[in-house]
Design a protein around this motif. Structure first.
Motif, PDB file in Angstrom:
ATOM      1  N   SER A 169     106.905  43.278   7.119  1.00 26.01           N
ATOM      2  CA  SER A 169     106.745  42.773   8.383  1.00 26.01           C
ATOM      3  C   SER A 169     105.598  42.715   9.684  1.00 26.01           C
TER       4      SER A 169
ATOM      5  N   THR B 203     110.643  40.592  11.131  1.00 27.57           N
ATOM      6  CA  THR B 203     109.668  41.045  10.688  1.00 27.57           C
ATOM      7  C   THR B 203     109.997  39.348   9.634  1.00 27.57           C
TER       8      THR B 203
ATOM      9  N   CYS C 229     110.425  44.709   2.798  1.00 28.40           N
ATOM     10  CA  CYS C 229     110.188  44.642   4.154  1.00 28.40           C
ATOM     11  C   CYS C 229     109.393  44.845   5.054  1.00 28.40           C
TER      12      CYS C 229
ATOM     13  N   GLN D 141     116.189  38.480   3.076  1.00 26.78           N
ATOM     14  CA  GLN D 141     116.893  39.796   3.653  1.00 26.78           C
ATOM     15  C   GLN D 141     116.248  40.663   4.309  1.00 26.78           C
ATOM     16  N   CYS D 142     115.161  40.579   5.403  1.00 25.68           N
ATOM     17  CA  CYS D 142     114.295  41.673   6.384  1.00 25.68           C
ATOM     18  C   CYS D 142     115.352  40.960   7.873  1.00 25.68           C
TER      19      CYS D 142
ATOM     20  N   TRP E 242     112.225  36.287   1.542  1.00 29.87           N
ATOM     21  CA  TRP E 242     112.208  37.189   2.418  1.00 29.87           C
ATOM     22  C   TRP E 242     113.203  37.249   3.867  1.00 29.87           C
TER      23      TRP E 242
END
Length: 144
Positions: free
Chosen positions: A18, A73, A14, A68-69, A65
């Motif tokens: 970002s 981000t 991440c 999880q982030c 993505w």
């Protein structure tokens, strides 16, 4: 950013992601992820470089993505949804920016690359853009 930015299988980095607004996942980057053990789906024995499932693997990465982030981000643009008619071109103008790509089909890849193009359209549309696919005919109009 380029490629599948995983620290470990299906674990997105991440921090690297970002500042990212788009991800380029080429055939070579897909093959590298396979070699590194970071390709997010199982590789078929008769397709060791992942040509057949690159769109599906890309979709898995984009979903990872998002999931999880931190939301900071994974930025989605806030775009107005106003619609107008362009006075000269007599076409609908949505007030959304347009994301362009060039696409020229290679017979050997055909439907496989069409799946990547469909994913490209879907992701940019979800991010608040209209999409325009430029073709070889468009390229021929430019003398440079």
């Amino acid at each position: 950013q380029e490629g599948f930015i995983y620290d470990a299988p299906r674990v997105v980095n991440c921090g690297k992601m970002s500042p990212v607004r788009a991800v380029h996942i080429s055939h070579a980057l897909s093959h590298q992820a396979i070699k590194d053990g970071l390709y997010p789906i199982e590789v078929e024995k008769d397709d060791p470089v992942g040509n057949r499932n690159r769109a599906a693997a890309s979709k898995v990465f984009l979903d990872d993505w998002r999931e999880q982030c931190d939301e900071s981000t994974v930025t989605e643009l806030e775009i107005t949804k106003e619609v107008a008619i362009h006075p000269v071109m007599d076409t609908v103008v949505t007030g959304r920016p347009i994301m362009h790509t060039f696409y020229h089909s290679i017979e050997a890849m055909g439907k496989l690359e069409d799946a990547v193009l469909d994913l490209w359209r879907e992701e940019w549309t979800n991010a608040g853009f209209d999409t325009k696919v430029l073709t070889i005919d468009d390229a021929k109009k430019n003398p440079k």
